[in-house]
Scaffold this active site. Structure first.
Site, PDB file in Angstrom:
ATOM      1  N   ASP A 113       4.678  -5.175   9.850  1.00  0.00           N
ATOM      2  CA  ASP A 113       5.819  -4.772  10.683  1.00  0.00           C
ATOM      3  C   ASP A 113       5.828  -5.520  12.012  1.00  0.00           C
ATOM      4  OD1 ASP A 113       6.969  -3.036   8.900  1.00  0.00           O
ATOM      5  OD2 ASP A 113       5.902  -1.269   9.641  1.00  0.00           O
ATOM      6  N   ARG A 143       0.860  -1.180   0.000  1.00  0.00           N
ATOM      7  CA  ARG A 143       0.000   0.000   0.000  1.00  0.00           C
ATOM      8  C   ARG A 143       0.894   1.226   0.000  1.00  0.00           C
ATOM      9  NH1 ARG A 143      -4.327   1.525   4.661  1.00  0.00           N
ATOM     10  NH2 ARG A 143      -2.456   2.013   5.810  1.00  0.00           N
ATOM     11  N   THR A 197      -0.666   7.649  -1.081  1.00  0.00           N
ATOM     12  CA  THR A 197      -1.933   7.575  -1.833  1.00  0.00           C
ATOM     13  C   THR A 197      -2.850   6.467  -1.320  1.00  0.00           C
ATOM     14  OG1 THR A 197      -1.001   6.020  -3.410  1.00  0.00           O
ATOM     15  CG2 THR A 197      -0.727   8.357  -3.910  1.00  0.00           C
ATOM     16  N   ASP A 254       0.544  -1.811  12.443  1.00  0.00           N
ATOM     17  CA  ASP A 254       0.930  -2.338  11.129  1.00  0.00           C
ATOM     18  C   ASP A 254       1.210  -3.833  11.255  1.00  0.00           C
ATOM     19  OD1 ASP A 254       2.641  -3.144   8.886  1.00  0.00           O
ATOM     20  OD2 ASP A 254       2.526  -1.026   8.347  1.00  0.00           O
TER      21      ASP A 254
HETATM   22  C1  PRP Z   1      -1.174  -3.908   4.905  1.00  0.00           C
HETATM   23  C2  PRP Z   1      -2.066  -5.108   5.171  1.00  0.00           C
HETATM   24  C3  PRP Z   1      -2.961  -5.125   3.976  1.00  0.00           C
HETATM   25  C4  PRP Z   1      -3.141  -3.666   3.683  1.00  0.00           C
HETATM   26  C5  PRP Z   1      -4.481  -3.230   4.162  1.00  0.00           C
HETATM   27  O1  PRP Z   1      -0.199  -4.247   3.996  1.00  0.00           O
HETATM   28  O2  PRP Z   1      -1.359  -6.303   5.336  1.00  0.00           O
HETATM   29  O3  PRP Z   1      -2.440  -5.812   2.872  1.00  0.00           O
HETATM   30  O4  PRP Z   1      -2.106  -2.967   4.368  1.00  0.00           O
HETATM   31  O5  PRP Z   1      -4.720  -1.915   3.863  1.00  0.00           O
HETATM   32  P1  PRP Z   1      -5.790  -1.448   2.786  1.00  0.00           P
HETATM   33  O6  PRP Z   1      -7.047  -2.212   3.077  1.00  0.00           O
HETATM   34  O7  PRP Z   1      -5.914   0.009   3.050  1.00  0.00           O
HETATM   35  O8  PRP Z   1      -5.260  -1.741   1.420  1.00  0.00           O
HETATM   36  P2  PRP Z   1       0.994  -3.266   3.570  1.00  0.00           P
HETATM   37  O9  PRP Z   1       0.654  -2.599   2.302  1.00  0.00           O
HETATM   38  O10 PRP Z   1       1.373  -2.409   4.724  1.00  0.00           O
HETATM   39  O11 PRP Z   1       2.151  -4.284   3.208  1.00  0.00           O
HETATM   40  P3  PRP Z   1       2.915  -5.370   4.112  1.00  0.00           P
HETATM   41  O12 PRP Z   1       1.916  -6.472   4.422  1.00  0.00           O
HETATM   42  O13 PRP Z   1       3.995  -5.804   3.212  1.00  0.00           O
HETATM   43  O14 PRP Z   1       3.400  -4.691   5.358  1.00  0.00           O
HETATM   44  N1  URA Z   2      -2.465  -2.061   7.317  1.00  0.00           N
HETATM   45  C1  URA Z   2      -2.115  -2.465   8.551  1.00  0.00           C
HETATM   46  O1  URA Z   2      -1.203  -3.299   8.710  1.00  0.00           O
HETATM   47  N2  URA Z   2      -2.774  -1.940   9.606  1.00  0.00           N
HETATM   48  C2  URA Z   2      -3.769  -1.053   9.462  1.00  0.00           C
HETATM   49  O2  URA Z   2      -4.354  -0.626  10.460  1.00  0.00           O
HETATM   50  C3  URA Z   2      -4.109  -0.640   8.157  1.00  0.00           C
HETATM   51  C4  URA Z   2      -3.448  -1.169   7.092  1.00  0.00           C
END
Ligand code: PRP
Ligand code: URA
Length: 209
Positions: free
Chosen positions: A203, A104, A108, A200
């Site tokens: 993370d 994400r 944006t 997150d």
């Molecule tokens: C996080 C989470 C989802 C997304 C959700 O991933 O694991 O995939 O955000 O948010 P959204 O519904 O607003 O799209 P992230 O993009 O942070 O990647 P990661 O899992 O690699 O940390």
């Molecule tokens: N992605 C995450 O990991 N946590 C949130 O709260 C939103 C998006």
């Protein structure tokens, strides 16, 4: 809420509370996500069709039920969706796996694809999309778009936490994809994070912050 099942099993709720706690270690967070994955897999597969097959027990022949059709596909959205995978595979060891790499964009909040690899015969299989967080739903919508483009027809979405805004948007784009979640939280904040949420997920799971 239509099209959404909240898995209110006490074990799921208890483990989710442990995960939300900001003092939970990376190891503990990962282990709990794995355990909840197993419990969610049990709920999400509750209505899978069965067919009868002929077997022989040590005592007598009988007709007995087995899962009908081809093996399931688990489709984790990288990275955090991987946290569900081991738990789910321990319950359904012969499932196939499709990896959907999305991140994400922090400004944006648009989902950007960086990897996709799925079994070729997706059209013949039930696909379970896995991601702990349904926030704006941009990632979930993009993942389901991509899986449909690759042929998937029967899709279910499994998460741990969902924001009401995300559910509404996801249902608007993919109304036939049922959502299973352990909880629906209050709202999104101005950065697209779920409140109260758990922070997150990627993370916390991989210890990258
Ligand atoms: C996080 C989470 C989802 C997304 C959700 O991933 O694991 O995939 O955000 O948010 P959204 O519904 O607003 O799209 P992230 O993009 O942070 O990647 P990661 O899992 O690699 O940390
Ligand atoms: N992605 C995450 O990991 N946590 C949130 O709260 C939103 C998006």
């Amino acid at each position: 809420m239509q099209g959404v099942t909240v898995v209110d099993h006490p074990l799921v709720q208890h483990k989710l509370t442990l995960m939300r706690d900001k003092t939970r270690s990376t190891k503990g967070f990962r282990q709990l996500l794995n355990e909840i994955g197993m419990l969610l897999a049990y709920e999400v597969t509750r209505d899978l069709p069965l067919e009868m097959t002929d077997i022989e027990t040590p005592m007598a022949p009988m007709k007995a039920p087995v899962l009908a059709g081809k093996k399931l596909v688990f489709a984790p959205i990288l990275r955090a969706g991987v946290g569900f995978l081991d738990g789910m595979l321990s319950l359904v060891p012969s499932a196939r796996v499709a990896h959907v790499g999305l991140y994400r964009d922090p400004k944006t909040l648009v989902a950007v694809e960086y990897y996709f690899k799925a079994p070729e015969d997706l059209a013949d299989r039930v696909v379970l999309v896995l991601d702990p967080m349904l926030a704006t739903a941009n990632s979930a919508i993009a993942a389901v778009d991509r899986l449909k483009e690759a042929g998937a027809k029967s899709i279910r979405f499994v998460c741990l936490l969902a924001a009401p805004e995300g559910i509404e948007k996801f249902r608007g784009h993919h109304p036939e994809v049922h959502v299973w979640t352990a909880a629906i939280d209050e709202r999104l904040n101005e950065h697209g994070y779920i409140i109260p949420g758990l922070g997150d997920a990627g993370d916390r799971m991989f210890g990258t912050k």
